[in-house]
Design an enzyme around this catalytic site. Sequence first.
Site, PDB file in Angstrom:
ATOM      1  N   ASP A   1       0.859  -1.194   0.000  1.00 15.78           N
ATOM      2  CA  ASP A   1       0.000   0.000   0.000  1.00 15.78           C
ATOM      3  C   ASP A   1       0.885   1.231   0.000  1.00 15.78           C
ATOM      4  OD1 ASP A   1      -2.955   0.972   0.540  1.00 15.78           O
ATOM      5  OD2 ASP A   1      -1.617   2.212   1.786  1.00 15.78           O
TER       6      ASP A   1
ATOM      7  N   GLU B   1      -4.549   2.337  -4.549  1.00 17.45           N
ATOM      8  CA  GLU B   1      -3.093   2.352  -4.420  1.00 17.45           C
ATOM      9  C   GLU B   1      -2.585   1.063  -3.798  1.00 17.45           C
ATOM     10  OE1 GLU B   1      -4.605   4.597  -0.712  1.00 17.45           O
ATOM     11  OE2 GLU B   1      -5.242   4.215  -2.770  1.00 17.45           O
TER      12      GLU B   1
END
Length: 590
Positions: free
Chosen positions: A452, A495
Site C-alpha cells: 500500500d 493504491e
Amino acid sequence: MIKHCTTTVAKTRPRPSLFWPILLLACASVQALEPGIALEGLTLQPLVEQTEFRSADRDATLENIREDGGFQALHRTDINQGISGRAFWLRTRLVNTRDDPASWILVHKTSYLDHIELYTRDKSERDFKRTHLSDRVPFDERPIDYRTLAFSGQTSGESYTDIYLKVYYDKPDSVSLEFTLYSPEAFAQAVQRENLWFGAYYGALGVMLFLALIIGVLLRRPSVFIYAALLLATGWKWTLLNGFGFQYLWPNSIYGHNEGFHIAFLLFAICATQFSKSFLNTRIHFPLGHRLLQVIQFVALAGIAVRLMGAYEPALHIAFITLAVIAFILPIIGAHAWYNGLRYARWYFLAWLIYSVSLLLTLASAYLNIVPNGMYALTLLQVGSLLEAVFLTVALTERLLNLETERRNALALANQDPLTGLGNRRLLQSEYERFIESDTAERKPMYLIMIDLDHFKQINDHHGHDAGDQVLREVARLLRAHCRDTDVCIRYGGEEFALLVRTDTAQSARAIAERVREEFAGTPTLYDGQSIAHTLSCGITPVQRHGQALSVNEMMKYADQALYEGKAAGRNCTVIYRDSLSNPALQTIQ
C-alpha cells in the site's frame, strides 16, 4: 470396324450368273480385312477409334440396328453424350491372330449406368449371343465382382469376335460411352491400383472426419460438426459415384443405389452452404451472400422432396444447377471474406476455387456434353474434393486457433488492470485456485505480499491525478522488475498492490518486499518537471498452514492485518503476519 453388305433382289425370274457369288465373296473379303482391336499383346485398350457408334430409340433391336446402319467412328469427343433418354449402340471387332484362345474383360467406366446389352458372335458362329448387364438387379447377380458393369469373354484362336453394345437408362441421365478392354492380368493390376487410390482417398477422408468429430466434441463448436456433416456427405456422394456403396455397403438396395445420386448431390450442397454460413459468419460479414445461400438451401431441400416423391428429371436438373451455382458463389464469398480481413478465409477460398473448377468441368462434361475425354473430369473432381477437404481442414484449424487466441486475449484483458498493465483481482483468484488444485506434494510454499502506498492521497492532492497515475505505473514497473515468471503480480485496487510469490521461507518473501520498498523510496518519480518523493508499506502472510491452503479471504485478511501493523508502526516498512493468542480470530491459524 464391322461392315455389313446388304443387297436388294429384283422381282424378276432369276438367271444363273457368277455375279452373286463374286459379290458375296467380295463382301466377305472386305469384312475380314476390316481392322479391329488386336487381342495379341493386349493390356488395356479404350474402345475408341476402332469402334463405331450410333444412337437409336430404346426399343430398337439388334436386327433393326444392323439393317439401318448409320454407324460412325467413335472418337474421344463423342464419349460424353450429355443428358439423354435414347439408347446408344457401339460395335467393334476383337481379332485374335494367335493359335490359343484369348480371354478379355470389357468394363464400363461409370457406376450409374442402368443397362448394357452385349451381343457377341465368333467367326464360326451364325447367331449372336445376348448378355444383359444391369444395376437394376442385386449386386451379386453381376458376372464380375466389380464396382461398375463388366463382362468377361473369350475369342477362339485365329478367329475374331464381333461385338454390339446397347447402352441405355430407364430414365434420361448423363450418358458416357467410355468402355475399356482389358486382358485378365491387366484388369487385376488396374483393380489393385484403383484400390490403392481409393483406399488413400477414403482413408484420408475418414481421418479428417474422425478429427472433426473429436474436436467438435471437445470444443463444442457448431462449425466443426457442420464440417463433419460435409465430410460425411462427400463420402456418401463418392461411394455412390465410385460404385463402392452398391458393391460393399448396400448390395441389395437397388433403390438406394439408383435413386440416391441426386439426393446425395443436393445434401452435399446443403452441407457446403451451411458450413460456409457458419464458418465465415456470413450473416454479419456478407448479408447478401447469406441470403443467397439460404435460397440455395431452400432449392436443394425442394429438390430432395421432389426426388422422394418420385420425380426423376426435375430432381436431376435441380441437382446439377444447384451444384453449378455453388461452384460460382462459394469462391466469391470466400474471396470477399478474405478481402475484408478474415485471414483464415484464404484457405476456404483456395479450397472452393480448386473444387469449383473441377466441378464445373465435370458438369460441363456430364450435363452439357461440351468437355471431351470421358470420365477424366470426374477423376479430376474427386482429386479436387480431397484437396478441398484438406484445405478446409487447414482453414478450420486456423479459425479455431484464432478463436482460442481471441479467447485468451479477452481473458487477459478481463484479468488486466488497464492503467498499470498488471493483473487484477480476478487473476489473483484464478492463479490461487490453480495453486490450491495442484498436487500437495509438489507445492512450493507461497506467500502473499500486500503493498500500500503511503500518503497517496496527498500525492494526488498536491501534484494532480495524472501524477498519481504515473506513480502507480512506477510501482508496477518495479514489481515486474523484481518478480519471476512463477510469481503473480496484480493491482488490487486504488493504491494497493499484491504479490503471490513462491519461495521457501517468510524471510525470503520479506527480502523481495524490502527490495521493492527500498528502491521505491530511493527513486522519486519525475513528472512534468516535478520530483515526487514516495514510500510504501508491505504486509506478508503465508497462504497455507500445515499443508492446508487458506481461502482467498483469509489470506487477504491476514496480509491486511500485517499491513495495518506496519502503518501503525510509522509506515515505510515491511511486517510479517504472526499469530496472536490475544486475537481469537487468529488462533485457528498456526
